[in-house]
Design a protein around this motif. Sequence first.
Motif, PDB file in Angstrom:
ATOM      1  N   LYS A 212      21.188  17.438  43.830  1.00  0.00           N
ATOM      2  CA  LYS A 212      20.403  18.579  44.617  1.00  0.00           C
ATOM      3  C   LYS A 212      21.284  19.781  44.825  1.00  0.00           C
ATOM      4  N   ASP A 213      22.552  19.738  44.810  1.00  0.00           N
ATOM      5  CA  ASP A 213      23.472  20.872  44.819  1.00  0.00           C
ATOM      6  C   ASP A 213      23.266  21.814  43.852  1.00  0.00           C
ATOM      7  N   LEU A 214      23.321  21.130  42.616  1.00  0.00           N
ATOM      8  CA  LEU A 214      23.221  21.712  41.249  1.00  0.00           C
ATOM      9  C   LEU A 214      21.927  22.327  41.153  1.00  0.00           C
ATOM     10  N   MET A 215      20.940  21.799  41.556  1.00  0.00           N
ATOM     11  CA  MET A 215      19.569  22.457  41.410  1.00  0.00           C
ATOM     12  C   MET A 215      19.333  23.787  42.420  1.00  0.00           C
ATOM     13  N   GLU A 216      19.930  23.678  43.525  1.00  0.00           N
ATOM     14  CA  GLU A 216      19.979  24.568  44.588  1.00  0.00           C
ATOM     15  C   GLU A 216      20.757  25.854  43.760  1.00  0.00           C
ATOM     16  N   ILE A 217      21.880  25.726  43.489  1.00  0.00           N
ATOM     17  CA  ILE A 217      22.847  26.739  42.610  1.00  0.00           C
ATOM     18  C   ILE A 217      22.103  27.541  41.445  1.00  0.00           C
TER      19      ILE A 217
END
Length: 372
Positions: A212-217
């Motif tokens: 989820k963090d990667l997707m957000e970034i």
Amino acid sequence: MTITSVSTSKQARQFLDMVNPIYKGDPNWIRPLDQDIEAVFDKRKNPFFTHGQCERWILADDNGHIIGRIAAFINEKKAWQYEVPTGGIGFFECINDQHAADILFEQAKAWLQGRGMQAADGPINFGENDSFWGLLVEGFTPPSYGMNYHPPYYHDLFLNYGFEKAYEQITNHLSARKPFPERFTKIAGWVASKPGYTFEHFSRKNAGKFVKDLMEIYNDGWQGFENFVPIKEETLMESFKKMEAIMDEKLIWFAYVNGEPASFVVVIPDANQMIRGFNGKLGLIEKLRFVYRRWKGVNRMRAIVMGTKTAYQKHGLESALFIKLKEYVLPLNRYEEMELSWVGDFNDKMLSIHHATGATFGKRHLTMRKVF
């Protein structure tokens, strides 16, 4: 010559195996795993079928020998964002014969036109651009996992049919043992020590959070690029699932600013060094050899993708991430090189980061375009 749509298991096998005569004797070629290519055309495994369609063909000569192959596909999320509706062609392989290549190109063109497309990009993937993407035109050295490798004459086959360069994809190589430039190290050290800046490597136990963090970034940092389509969580989860067999958690790093996901880099050991000589197969013997080579270790890594949120670009976060990687890699005394692949020639910021690390030129791929 006879061109046939792939619809049977025998034809699917012919689609895969026809590459062997083309690359016979080429010491640099490493055949991709059959299961990786077949997964692209499997509606149960490729999420792009939820918003797209594809077809593939094989070309036989008068003696029934398979001499070429091609696939055509439409990503409905991207096709209509171009100046004219644009589909894709990929997995092109062919003997050095322009007439044979033209038959393949014409078949793909007819299929795409019949579905409203007015142009085609190729050779590309019916999936994310981290694999099977681009035509190799410079740097004919052993490819890393997922990177396209082609005979030099393919470029002429594309040009003679009327394809033109849409953009270049640059791959650079970074020596694992060579010290970073002094300025790069200074910036990285300054960033790493700033209050509120923290760094974590990926953890399988907490994979959902990091995905989820990667997707957000990623969706924030790449939104300004032309024809950008936000990446979905399920697509990322599928990608990480595919990487599990070769993944090293401490080669995937995230940067946070006051707890907010800000930047990331995804690096994997080069699986091509583990599957070399398998001829695309992954049976019991190959799996045992794979496990042994994975345990023994490989000497090359591949940086698949990097990203930084717009608000934190030019903050030097990428420098700090590379330092974190090096702090882990050097004591292992295993890796000799990192391949930074691939960066479009339109991405000045990422190319500048490559240059700042002291990386040197490795390969050049082209994404070609044919307007019908």
